[in-house]
Design a protein around this motif. Structure first.
Motif, PDB file in Angstrom:
ATOM      1  N   UNK A 360       0.893  -0.985   0.012  1.00  0.00           N
ATOM      2  CA  UNK A 360       0.036   0.081   0.167  1.00  0.00           C
ATOM      3  C   UNK A 360       0.888   1.291   0.060  1.00  0.00           C
ATOM      4  N   UNK A 361       0.498   2.367  -0.833  1.00  0.00           N
ATOM      5  CA  UNK A 361       1.418   3.538  -0.764  1.00  0.00           C
ATOM      6  C   UNK A 361       1.738   4.020   0.591  1.00  0.00           C
ATOM      7  N   UNK A 362       2.954   4.536   0.805  1.00  0.00           N
ATOM      8  CA  UNK A 362       3.072   5.172   2.141  1.00  0.00           C
ATOM      9  C   UNK A 362       3.363   4.245   3.134  1.00  0.00           C
ATOM     10  N   UNK A 363       3.328   2.943   2.936  1.00  0.00           N
ATOM     11  CA  UNK A 363       3.572   1.961   4.099  1.00  0.00           C
ATOM     12  C   UNK A 363       5.066   2.132   4.517  1.00  0.00           C
ATOM     13  N   UNK A 364       5.220   1.757   6.020  1.00  0.00           N
ATOM     14  CA  UNK A 364       6.691   1.929   6.508  1.00  0.00           C
ATOM     15  C   UNK A 364       6.684   0.833   7.240  1.00  0.00           C
ATOM     16  N   UNK A 365       7.724   1.141   8.163  1.00  0.00           N
ATOM     17  CA  UNK A 365       7.988   0.123   9.489  1.00  0.00           C
ATOM     18  C   UNK A 365       7.524   0.711  10.745  1.00  0.00           C
ATOM     19  N   UNK A 366       7.141  -0.585  11.638  1.00  0.00           N
ATOM     20  CA  UNK A 366       7.335  -0.186  12.986  1.00  0.00           C
ATOM     21  C   UNK A 366       8.510  -0.963  13.721  1.00  0.00           C
ATOM     22  N   UNK A 367       9.241  -0.557  14.530  1.00  0.00           N
ATOM     23  CA  UNK A 367      10.100  -1.021  15.264  1.00  0.00           C
ATOM     24  C   UNK A 367       9.505  -1.366  16.655  1.00  0.00           C
ATOM     25  N   UNK A 368       9.476  -2.542  17.066  1.00  0.00           N
ATOM     26  CA  UNK A 368       8.524  -2.827  18.354  1.00  0.00           C
ATOM     27  C   UNK A 368       9.453  -3.735  19.197  1.00  0.00           C
ATOM     28  N   UNK A 383       7.359  -0.773  23.581  1.00  0.00           N
ATOM     29  CA  UNK A 383       8.179   0.555  23.023  1.00  0.00           C
ATOM     30  C   UNK A 383       7.874   0.315  21.461  1.00  0.00           C
ATOM     31  N   UNK A 384       7.612   1.413  20.984  1.00  0.00           N
ATOM     32  CA  UNK A 384       7.549   1.511  19.399  1.00  0.00           C
ATOM     33  C   UNK A 384       7.956   2.684  18.824  1.00  0.00           C
ATOM     34  N   UNK A 385       8.611   2.380  17.599  1.00  0.00           N
ATOM     35  CA  UNK A 385       9.051   3.810  16.946  1.00  0.00           C
ATOM     36  C   UNK A 385       8.666   3.494  15.431  1.00  0.00           C
ATOM     37  N   UNK A 386       8.386   4.644  14.875  1.00  0.00           N
ATOM     38  CA  UNK A 386       8.016   4.277  13.349  1.00  0.00           C
ATOM     39  C   UNK A 386       7.082   5.591  12.778  1.00  0.00           C
ATOM     40  N   UNK A 387       7.245   5.815  11.463  1.00  0.00           N
ATOM     41  CA  UNK A 387       6.473   6.799  10.818  1.00  0.00           C
ATOM     42  C   UNK A 387       5.081   6.861  10.869  1.00  0.00           C
ATOM     43  N   UNK A 388       4.488   5.815  11.348  1.00  0.00           N
ATOM     44  CA  UNK A 388       3.019   5.527  11.328  1.00  0.00           C
ATOM     45  C   UNK A 388       2.300   5.663  12.719  1.00  0.00           C
ATOM     46  N   UNK A 389       1.113   5.213  12.782  1.00  0.00           N
ATOM     47  CA  UNK A 389       0.463   5.406  14.008  1.00  0.00           C
ATOM     48  C   UNK A 389       0.863   4.544  15.043  1.00  0.00           C
ATOM     49  N   UNK A 390       2.033   5.042  15.975  1.00  0.00           N
ATOM     50  CA  UNK A 390       2.281   4.090  16.981  1.00  0.00           C
ATOM     51  C   UNK A 390       1.859   4.052  18.144  1.00  0.00           C
ATOM     52  N   UNK A 391       0.588   4.985  18.213  1.00  0.00           N
ATOM     53  CA  UNK A 391      -0.295   4.980  19.419  1.00  0.00           C
ATOM     54  C   UNK A 391      -1.237   3.983  19.213  1.00  0.00           C
TER      55      UNK A 391
END
Length: 847
Positions: A360-368, A383-391
């Protein structure tokens, strides 16, 4: 009932409003030290950047509006200085004394300000109130601040750093701790976040104890750090000094309360940043200075006061943080380190997963990073870091922890899925699967933290990526496992490393079936770990290529020595930066420095093993290496700003070009290198027309020929350095196609023929130095605004990326496409930037 509330931001206004909704017969009065009430403290950093331009929008309610809506009395600028529990009274600074039936203390917290020299300077700020945010923003703008130091790398410090950086200010974050976000993230996750911050242009200095604030910045145990403005973000302390002689129980300055927010004294309650709460997981007292905690506890307190049987269950120190566009971080519960300290049999797993469907366009990664108790399998933290909705990940984990969930309870949760929103198996559920496998012995792995600490010493690194990725490691194709390892001892210590950790797990599974007993998978793969191989002898070619991309060029006289390029801003660096480079040269190199033609400084004689320490040393001090590869190269310019012939502020323009295109486009691969040069006048000191794109300052004359007297000795003709000005038929004649717009003739005519000029820039495209010299061709129109110039430069880079062929220089692209086509594209056409940046482009630069 006469209820007095001290403090009117989050907890105070929440409890007041709820009390009145519960019982309109209550007489509720808020007394607050500030002029404002109910303001959005968490939104203050975003006013500094201008993202929230109107400061008034941060004030949820004015005192008048709040009173009108709720019926609560509000008294502002009233600072409580003493309470008398026996008389049930509160004394204020203006000697006003009021009595209460119930007293609620919600005085919040105040910023920690160290007792050191210089904290009272006019350029030193804290951020707690709307007025603080306004003052910081005003100071930056009125003083044209170019550099800032943020002292403190916790949530508020990093939020302030992001928002000050957004104003074009160079930012350094310094912290006493050895990591960013101390006690909130584990060291391995913090290290990943720190790398992302550095890539975004934030300088981060850890282990730096603040000693003094000077007129040029701060002094720390890690050296001096320059900054025109200093923001103290060292945390907060409960605003409870006025309670010291009251008999109220305090712990580290915070009011001790029970699960109904009652203090140890009758009819006195507390909520918000001035009070302690309890941890859901440990049951121990905890401090949670969060707006969310303040609002929740305020509401519970109001309901308890009006007779409801309700108790506060406790907090998890949940928090989420926007670090930059494309980088968010969130956490809840216990870190692995804190879980161990609390006596849990803690175990964790770290993994890199898609944040939505990978196609999907704009997909990225979560580091969890998921933490659980090994014996009970109870979820302890995430703990989570990434470009998306980490919340989303954090909030799901919060719910699980509050419900006492085990890892297995997450396995079949019917969580929402559609390609734009998530993966078919939710990322948190994926993490729980992997951690279950680890607990059950199906997965044997090292965490990134264990790898950082050297636990993989003695293991042979096996590269199981799709193609050879780790220089010096043994590469093994998935379909060649049996053949490759047929003669390897079954007890061989093998560290399996892939991109994220998934493929190494699959390889481990196969090797176990073959009888191998000592394999380890590296969690997070090369995405989360700096995998290093110790080389014996010559450095492998693939590693030479990797470090070359970092600006490290091999000295052909030696097998393991490199010259490392340090980027400057068109050759200009500060005295402090000079000292840093000198120190780096002495510490990591041969003691010699050279200057390249693109005005980068090159540290000579750096041994291979010193490359990474050198880069880290420079990064911590705000400098970086680079300037090689199929990328936009460092921008160079003449000194037209100070030259007698200068027509353009080349220093200022070059720095803007450097920031936008060298820094901003540093991750954008081009067909070949792309060089930009700026000349302040047509003298062409830096040969702009021999670069891929050259910019030359212009003053285009607008001759008033009607004023020409046809003088026998024409001063315009005499002053023309290239002799294109002539007198023809008694009038001045200058061919605009031959005039180089140098403006030497300005003001020379006594009859004012040569007075008016239009400043601008001539842009050359398709120039080239080297084996095959090409002279750039000027666009058919002089650019008359800096905004349009930046647009044209960006179009040229994007055009090259879109229509250039791998390995060809921009000059060849221009020749192949035709100058008229390129000219029209750059001056008249629109370019689909997003589509071009999403293309897969292979670079062809060899140096």
């Amino acid at each position: 009932m006469n209820i007095v509330i001290l403090g009117g931001v989050a907890a105070g206004t929440k409890v007041a409003a709820k009390l009145m909704r519960q019982n309109r017969n209550n007489n509720v009065t808020i007394y607050t030290k500030s002029k404002d009430i109910s303001y959005a403290g968490c939104g203050l950093p975003y006013h500094i950047s201008g993202l929230i331009p109107d400061k008034d929008s941060l004030v949820v309610n004015t005192p008048e509006k709040f009173s009108m809506l709720t019926g609560v009395n509000v008294k502002t600028e009233m600072e409580a200085i003493k309470i008398d529990p026996n008389r049930k009274s509160v004394l204020f600074k203006d000697n006003t004394e009021v009595t209460y039936d119930k007293l609620i203390i919600a005085t919040g917290a105040t910023p920690i300000v160290p007792n050191i020299e210089g904290v009272d300077r006019s350029n030193v700020f804290t951020l707690r109130t709307v007025e603080d945010a306004v003052n910081i923003k005003r100071y930056i703008e009125e003083k044209s601040v170019k550099s800032a130091v943020i002292v403190g790398a916790s949530f508020i410090g990093l939020e302030v750093a992001e928002n000050i950086k957004a104003k074009g200010v160079n930012v350094t974050v310094a912290d006493l701790a050895d990591q960013v976000l101390p006690n909130l993230f584990d060291p391995d996750m913090a290290q990943y976040i720190k790398k992302q911050l550095i890539q975004k242009g934030i300088r981060v200095v850890n282990g730096a104890k603040l000693e003094e604030i000077t007129d040029s910045g701060i002094k720390t145990t890690r050296g001096d750090i320059t900054g025109e403005i200093v923001i103290l973000a060292l945390g907060v302390k409960p605003a409870t000094d006025f309670l010291l002689d009251s008999g109220i129980e305090l712990e580290k300055g915070a009011i001790v309360v029970d699960d109904q927010l009652r203090s140890n004294l009758d009819d006195i309650y507390a909520a918000g940043d001035c009070a302690l709460v309890r941890s859901v997981l440990t049951g121990k007292r905890a401090y949670s200075a969060m707006g969310s905690t303040a609002n929740i506890t305020g509401r519970i307190l109001a309901k308890a006061l009006t007779g409801e049987d309700i108790k506060y269950r406790g907090c998890l120190s949940t928090a989420v943080l926007k670090l930059f566009d494309g980088l968010n971080a969130g956490r809840t519960g216990l870190t692995e380190k804190s879980a161990e300290l609390e006596g849990f049999d803690a175990i964790s797993v770290s993994l890199v997963v898609d944040d939505k469907a990978h196609y999907y366009p704009g997909s990225g990664n979560f580091v969890i990073k998921l933490v659980a108790d090994k014996s009970s399998h109870k979820v302890l933290g995430v703990q989570v870091v990434g470009p998306g909705e980490v919340d989303k990940i954090v909030d799901t984990a919060v719910t699980a922890i509050y419900m006492g969930a085990k890892l297995e309870d997450l396995d079949s949760l019917d969580l929402s899925y559609a390609p734009p929103f998530s993966t078919a198996i939710n990322p948190l559920v994926q993490a729980s699967y992997v951690l279950e496998n680890k607990i059950n012995g199906v997965l044997d792995s090292f965490t990134p933290y264990e790898y950082m600490c050297g636990k993989a010493e003695g293991y042979q690194v096996i590269d199981v990526n799709n193609s050879p990725t780790i220089p010096g490691a043994k590469f093994v194709a998935f379909d060649k496992l049996e053949e490759t390892f047929k003669d390897t001892p079954k007890d061989a210590k093998l560290l399996l490393v892939c991109a994220r950790g998934r493929k190494s797990y699959l390889v481990q599974n196969r090797l176990k079936a073959m009888g191998f007993t000592a394999t380890k998978s590296l969690e997070g793969g090369v995405n989360l770990n700096d995998v290093k191989i110790k080389f014996a002898g010559a450095i492998p070619p693939q590693e030479v290529r990797r470090v070359k991309a970092l600006g490290c060029l091999q000295d052909k006289r030696y097998p393991d020595v490199f010259n490392v390029r340090i980027i400057t801003r068109n050759g200009k660096i500060t005295a402090e930066e000079q000292k840093t480079i000198w120190e780096a040269c002495e510490k990591f190199g041969s003691g010699e420095i050279t200057m390249t033609t693109r005005l980068t400084l090159e540290v000579q004689g750096v041994k291979y093993e010193n490359i990474q320490p050198l880069i880290e040393f420079l990064n911590e001090r705000g400098l970086s290496t680079g300037g090689t590869g199929s990328l936009v190269r460092p921008v160079v310019s003449c000194k037209g700003t100070t030259c007698q012939y200068g027509l353009a502020d080349t220093f200022a323009l070059s720095e803007k070009l450097h920031e936008k295109f060298y820094v901003g486009y540093h991750g954008v691969t081009l067909p070949h290198k792309f060089k930009i040069a700026v000349g302040g006048c047509p003298n062409n000191c830096v040969k702009p027309n021999l670069n891929d794109l050259g910019i030359v300052g212009q003053n285009v004359p607008v001759f008033d020929i009607q004023k020409c007297k046809g003088c026998k000795v024409c001063q315009v003709v005499n002053s023309c350095p290239i002799k294109v000005a002539k007198v023809v038929d008694g009038k001045l004649s200058v061919d605009p196609n031959e005039c180089n717009n140098c403006s030497r003739c300005k003001g020379r005519c006594p009859f004012k023929v040569a007075e008016e000029y239009v400043p601008g820039y001539k842009v050359y495209v398709g120039g080239r130095w080297g084996k095959k010299i090409a002279h750039g061709i000027p666009l058919t129109r002089v650019i008359t605004s800096e905004e349009e110039l930046m647009d044209v430069v960006e179009k040229a880079i994007l055009l090259f990326r879109d229509e250039g062929k791998s390995g060809e220089r921009f000059a060849d692209t221009v020749a192949r496409l035709g100058f008229d086509y390129v000219n029209d594209k750059l001056l008249n056409s629109k370019i689909d930037k997003a589509a071009i940046l999403n293309k897969d482009v292979k670079g062809g630069a060899t140096c």
